[in-house]
Scaffold this motif. Structure first.
Motif, PDB file in Angstrom:
ATOM      1  N   ALA A 135      -6.646  -0.213  -7.913  1.00 30.34           N
ATOM      2  CA  ALA A 135      -5.684   0.385  -6.991  1.00 30.34           C
ATOM      3  C   ALA A 135      -5.878   1.889  -6.898  1.00 30.34           C
ATOM      4  O   ALA A 135      -6.117   2.564  -7.896  1.00 30.34           O
ATOM      5  N   THR A 136      -5.757   2.425  -5.670  1.00 29.20           N
ATOM      6  CA  THR A 136      -5.841   3.859  -5.449  1.00 29.20           C
ATOM      7  C   THR A 136      -4.686   4.301  -4.563  1.00 29.20           C
ATOM      8  O   THR A 136      -4.216   3.547  -3.704  1.00 29.20           O
ATOM      9  N   ALA A 137      -4.213   5.535  -4.766  1.00 29.91           N
ATOM     10  CA  ALA A 137      -3.085   6.064  -4.002  1.00 29.91           C
ATOM     11  C   ALA A 137      -3.488   6.310  -2.558  1.00 29.91           C
ATOM     12  O   ALA A 137      -4.652   6.596  -2.248  1.00 29.91           O
ATOM     13  N   MET A 138      -2.486   6.211  -1.654  1.00 30.78           N
ATOM     14  CA  MET A 138      -2.696   6.460  -0.235  1.00 30.78           C
ATOM     15  C   MET A 138      -1.707   7.517   0.231  1.00 30.78           C
ATOM     16  O   MET A 138      -0.859   7.979  -0.540  1.00 30.78           O
ATOM     17  N   HIS A 191      -1.584  -8.177   2.814  1.00 31.17           N
ATOM     18  CA  HIS A 191      -2.893  -8.594   2.325  1.00 31.17           C
ATOM     19  C   HIS A 191      -3.780  -8.962   3.498  1.00 31.17           C
ATOM     20  O   HIS A 191      -3.428  -9.812   4.316  1.00 31.17           O
ATOM     21  N   ASP A 192      -4.946  -8.313   3.564  1.00 29.99           N
ATOM     22  CA  ASP A 192      -5.965  -8.609   4.566  1.00 29.99           C
ATOM     23  C   ASP A 192      -7.075  -9.395   3.878  1.00 29.99           C
ATOM     24  O   ASP A 192      -7.659  -8.920   2.889  1.00 29.99           O
ATOM     25  N   ALA A 193      -7.366 -10.589   4.373  1.00 35.40           N
ATOM     26  CA  ALA A 193      -8.320 -11.476   3.730  1.00 35.40           C
ATOM     27  C   ALA A 193      -9.749 -10.989   3.914  1.00 35.40           C
ATOM     28  O   ALA A 193     -10.033 -10.100   4.721  1.00 35.40           O
ATOM     29  N   GLU A 194     -10.663 -11.580   3.139  1.00 34.03           N
ATOM     30  CA  GLU A 194     -12.080 -11.284   3.290  1.00 34.03           C
ATOM     31  C   GLU A 194     -12.503 -11.560   4.731  1.00 34.03           C
ATOM     32  O   GLU A 194     -12.073 -12.538   5.354  1.00 34.03           O
ATOM     33  N   GLY A 195     -13.363 -10.704   5.254  1.00 38.43           N
ATOM     34  CA  GLY A 195     -13.793 -10.822   6.634  1.00 38.43           C
ATOM     35  C   GLY A 195     -13.088  -9.833   7.540  1.00 38.43           C
ATOM     36  O   GLY A 195     -13.537  -9.576   8.646  1.00 38.43           O
ATOM     37  N   SER A 196     -11.970  -9.270   7.079  1.00 40.99           N
ATOM     38  CA  SER A 196     -11.272  -8.243   7.854  1.00 40.99           C
ATOM     39  C   SER A 196     -11.956  -6.894   7.641  1.00 40.99           C
ATOM     40  O   SER A 196     -12.848  -6.757   6.802  1.00 40.99           O
ATOM     41  N   ALA A 197     -11.504  -5.895   8.385  1.00 41.47           N
ATOM     42  CA  ALA A 197     -12.138  -4.576   8.296  1.00 41.47           C
ATOM     43  C   ALA A 197     -11.984  -3.958   6.908  1.00 41.47           C
ATOM     44  O   ALA A 197     -12.887  -3.285   6.421  1.00 41.47           O
ATOM     45  N   ALA A 198     -10.828  -4.175   6.262  1.00 34.54           N
ATOM     46  CA  ALA A 198     -10.581  -3.602   4.931  1.00 34.54           C
ATOM     47  C   ALA A 198      -9.864  -4.633   4.078  1.00 34.54           C
ATOM     48  O   ALA A 198      -8.641  -4.583   3.921  1.00 34.54           O
ATOM     49  N   PRO A 199     -10.579  -5.618   3.516  1.00 33.29           N
ATOM     50  CA  PRO A 199      -9.923  -6.655   2.723  1.00 33.29           C
ATOM     51  C   PRO A 199      -9.260  -6.087   1.479  1.00 33.29           C
ATOM     52  O   PRO A 199      -9.777  -5.159   0.856  1.00 33.29           O
ATOM     53  N   GLY A 200      -8.112  -6.631   1.143  1.00 35.54           N
ATOM     54  CA  GLY A 200      -7.390  -6.171  -0.033  1.00 35.54           C
ATOM     55  C   GLY A 200      -5.897  -6.149   0.221  1.00 35.54           C
ATOM     56  O   GLY A 200      -5.406  -6.602   1.260  1.00 35.54           O
ATOM     57  N   THR A 201      -5.159  -5.613  -0.746  1.00 31.49           N
ATOM     58  CA  THR A 201      -3.695  -5.581  -0.701  1.00 31.49           C
ATOM     59  C   THR A 201      -3.204  -4.144  -0.616  1.00 31.49           C
ATOM     60  O   THR A 201      -3.686  -3.278  -1.348  1.00 31.49           O
ATOM     61  N   GLN A 202      -2.248  -3.906   0.277  1.00 32.49           N
ATOM     62  CA  GLN A 202      -1.649  -2.588   0.441  1.00 32.49           C
ATOM     63  C   GLN A 202      -0.156  -2.686   0.167  1.00 32.49           C
ATOM     64  O   GLN A 202       0.512  -3.585   0.671  1.00 32.49           O
ATOM     65  N   VAL A 203       0.354  -1.762  -0.638  1.00 33.14           N
ATOM     66  CA  VAL A 203       1.780  -1.728  -0.992  1.00 33.14           C
ATOM     67  C   VAL A 203       2.356  -0.374  -0.598  1.00 33.14           C
ATOM     68  O   VAL A 203       1.778   0.670  -0.928  1.00 33.14           O
ATOM     69  N   GLY A 216      -6.374  -6.221 -14.818  1.00 37.35           N
ATOM     70  CA  GLY A 216      -5.284  -5.795 -15.680  1.00 37.35           C
ATOM     71  C   GLY A 216      -4.908  -4.337 -15.554  1.00 37.35           C
ATOM     72  O   GLY A 216      -3.909  -3.908 -16.138  1.00 37.35           O
ATOM     73  N   LEU A 217      -5.675  -3.532 -14.790  1.00 38.93           N
ATOM     74  CA  LEU A 217      -5.334  -2.126 -14.619  1.00 38.93           C
ATOM     75  C   LEU A 217      -4.126  -2.000 -13.701  1.00 38.93           C
ATOM     76  O   LEU A 217      -4.063  -2.631 -12.639  1.00 38.93           O
ATOM     77  N   ALA A 218      -3.157  -1.164 -14.106  1.00 42.96           N
ATOM     78  CA  ALA A 218      -1.894  -1.060 -13.367  1.00 42.96           C
ATOM     79  C   ALA A 218      -1.686   0.355 -12.840  1.00 42.96           C
ATOM     80  O   ALA A 218      -2.140   1.340 -13.430  1.00 42.96           O
ATOM     81  N   LEU A 219      -0.981   0.435 -11.675  1.00 39.36           N
ATOM     82  CA  LEU A 219      -0.621   1.712 -11.068  1.00 39.36           C
ATOM     83  C   LEU A 219       0.832   1.628 -10.656  1.00 39.36           C
ATOM     84  O   LEU A 219       1.226   0.687  -9.960  1.00 39.36           O
ATOM     85  N   ARG A 220       1.651   2.599 -11.076  1.00 41.21           N
ATOM     86  CA  ARG A 220       3.051   2.638 -10.670  1.00 41.21           C
ATOM     87  C   ARG A 220       3.158   3.375  -9.345  1.00 41.21           C
ATOM     88  O   ARG A 220       2.605   4.465  -9.172  1.00 41.21           O
ATOM     89  N   ILE A 221       3.908   2.775  -8.397  1.00 36.82           N
ATOM     90  CA  ILE A 221       4.106   3.367  -7.079  1.00 36.82           C
ATOM     91  C   ILE A 221       5.594   3.609  -6.901  1.00 36.82           C
ATOM     92  O   ILE A 221       6.390   2.657  -6.903  1.00 36.82           O
ATOM     93  N   ASP A 222       5.983   4.852  -6.754  1.00 40.10           N
ATOM     94  CA  ASP A 222       7.392   5.199  -6.597  1.00 40.10           C
ATOM     95  C   ASP A 222       7.753   5.318  -5.123  1.00 40.10           C
ATOM     96  O   ASP A 222       6.886   5.301  -4.241  1.00 40.10           O
ATOM     97  N   ALA A 223       9.068   5.450  -4.858  1.00 36.98           N
ATOM     98  CA  ALA A 223       9.543   5.568  -3.479  1.00 36.98           C
ATOM     99  C   ALA A 223       8.828   6.718  -2.770  1.00 36.98           C
ATOM    100  O   ALA A 223       8.655   7.811  -3.341  1.00 36.98           O
ATOM    101  N   GLY A 224       8.402   6.481  -1.528  1.00 36.91           N
ATOM    102  CA  GLY A 224       7.672   7.492  -0.781  1.00 36.91           C
ATOM    103  C   GLY A 224       6.189   7.515  -1.076  1.00 36.91           C
ATOM    104  O   GLY A 224       5.480   8.418  -0.610  1.00 36.91           O
ATOM    105  N   GLN A 225       5.695   6.511  -1.810  1.00 39.35           N
ATOM    106  CA  GLN A 225       4.278   6.446  -2.136  1.00 39.35           C
ATOM    107  C   GLN A 225       3.699   5.112  -1.660  1.00 39.35           C
ATOM    108  O   GLN A 225       4.433   4.170  -1.361  1.00 39.35           O
ATOM    109  N   ALA A 226       2.370   5.060  -1.599  1.00 40.44           N
ATOM    110  CA  ALA A 226       1.670   3.854  -1.190  1.00 40.44           C
ATOM    111  C   ALA A 226       0.358   3.771  -1.943  1.00 40.44           C
ATOM    112  O   ALA A 226      -0.160   4.770  -2.455  1.00 40.44           O
TER     113      ALA A 226
END
Length: 324
Positions: free
Chosen positions: A237-240, A192-204, A218-228
């Motif tokens: 959330a958006t896929a990477m 998690h990068d806090a507000e004020g960083s270049a890209a605030p938000g959470t990456q999984v 409440g919107l959910a995204l399932r991330i499987d092995a080999g995904q981000a």
């Protein structure tokens, strides 16, 4: 009601801290002071950052009278530099409290588990779950009869879950200011990068099993092995691109045809103080494996692998520009 000051961009905060450290160092010259004044005048955000750091400095003086005077009286240069190191650490700490989202920062400083900038730590939780904390991470661990909850305020975790022997079985979740990651029997990282960083938000990033990433809406995204995926604060959330194994867990920073400005953004997470980069060399690219345990060595190596010159006017201030 007192209004919380808006967060400032991290590079501006870093620059303000760097100037404060330089002025405290006892090594400021007329020319460098003129450069400082030009920096303040160059952008309204620069002046805003400097006024905030002056207010922070005034609060420190109220709580620790004589601290700056002790620095000024240090009779030897080496003693002064050691004192400066402590003052710089205070500067970075104080600035961080107001630089990002104030609520997140306040909770972060009160978190039960923390790592300093550049520190990494392994933890084994009561249920057998393994955590590895990356640099500048703050979290609380809150296990209850119904939920295994990690509250990540800032920083990065590598999590290897263990089967819960408690009955009824409890889900393991990681809550961040952006949303919630729910483990589905897995090995994964949460950053998690806090507000004020270049890209605030959470990456999984998921390496085994799967994770459900849910936004505050409440919107959910399932991330499987080999995904981000990435979840901006207040967004969806958006896929990477597929993730690589977390190199930081092995103590290294890996660059693969990486822009120099992006590389230094990562390096700043592990090194206190200011790193300034000239725009003319920001787009240079490099590849390599760099040991995070010695950031001085990493900076020295840049001058060997790229056409750049690395200057260190004072300990916590690095300038990188074109060679020659």
């Amino acid at each position: 009601m007192t209004q919380t000051p808006a967060p400032l961009p991290t590079p501006v905060v870093d620059a303000a801290v760097g100037w404060l450290v330089h002025l405290w160092s006892g090594e400021a010259t007329e020319e460098s002071r003129a450069q400082w004044q030009r920096w303040r005048a160059a952008d309204p955000l620069h002046e805003q950052a400097w006024r905030r750091i002056e207010a922070t400095n005034a609060r420190w003086r109220a709580h620790a009278p004589g601290l700056a005077e002790t620095l000024a009286r240090s009779p030897k240069a080496a003693g002064r530099r050691r004192a400066l190191g402590g003052m710089a650490a205070l500067a970075v700490t104080g600035m961080a409290v107001w630089a990002g989202n104030e609520q997140v920062a306040t909770h972060g400083w009160l978190a039960g588990v923390r790592t300093a900038k550049g520190e990494q730590r392994r933890l084994l939780l009561s249920d057998g779950t393994q955590l590895m904390l990356n640099t500048a991470t703050a979290l609380d661990i809150d296990y209850s009869p119904t939920l295994r909850r990690l509250r990540l305020y800032t920083g990065e975790l590598l999590i290897t879950t263990a089967p819960d022997t408690h009955l009824p079985k409890r889900p393991l979740v990681v809550d961040t200011p952006a949303g919630r990651a729910k483990a589905l029997g897995t090995r994964f990282t949460v950053r998690h990068d806090a507000e004020g960083s270049a890209a605030p938000g959470t990456q999984v990033e998921v390496f085994e099993g799967a994770v459900e990433l849910r936004s505050a809406s409440g919107l959910a995204l399932r991330i499987d092995a080999g995904q981000a995926a990435r979840l901006p604060t207040g967004g969806t959330a958006t896929a990477m691109a597929p993730p690589a194994e977390p190199a930081w867990a092995e103590g290294v920073l890996v660059a693969s045809d990486m822009r120099l400005d992006a590389f230094l953004d990562e390096l700043r997470r592990y090194r206190s103080g200011l790193i300034q980069l000239a725009p003319e060399v920001a787009g240079l690219r490099l590849s390599g494996v760099f040991p995070l345990g010695d950031t001085d060595h990493i900076l020295q190596a840049l001058g060997q692998v790229l056409p750049v010159r690395v200057q260190v006017p004072v300990r916590y201030w690095v300038r990188i520009g074109p060679a020659g």
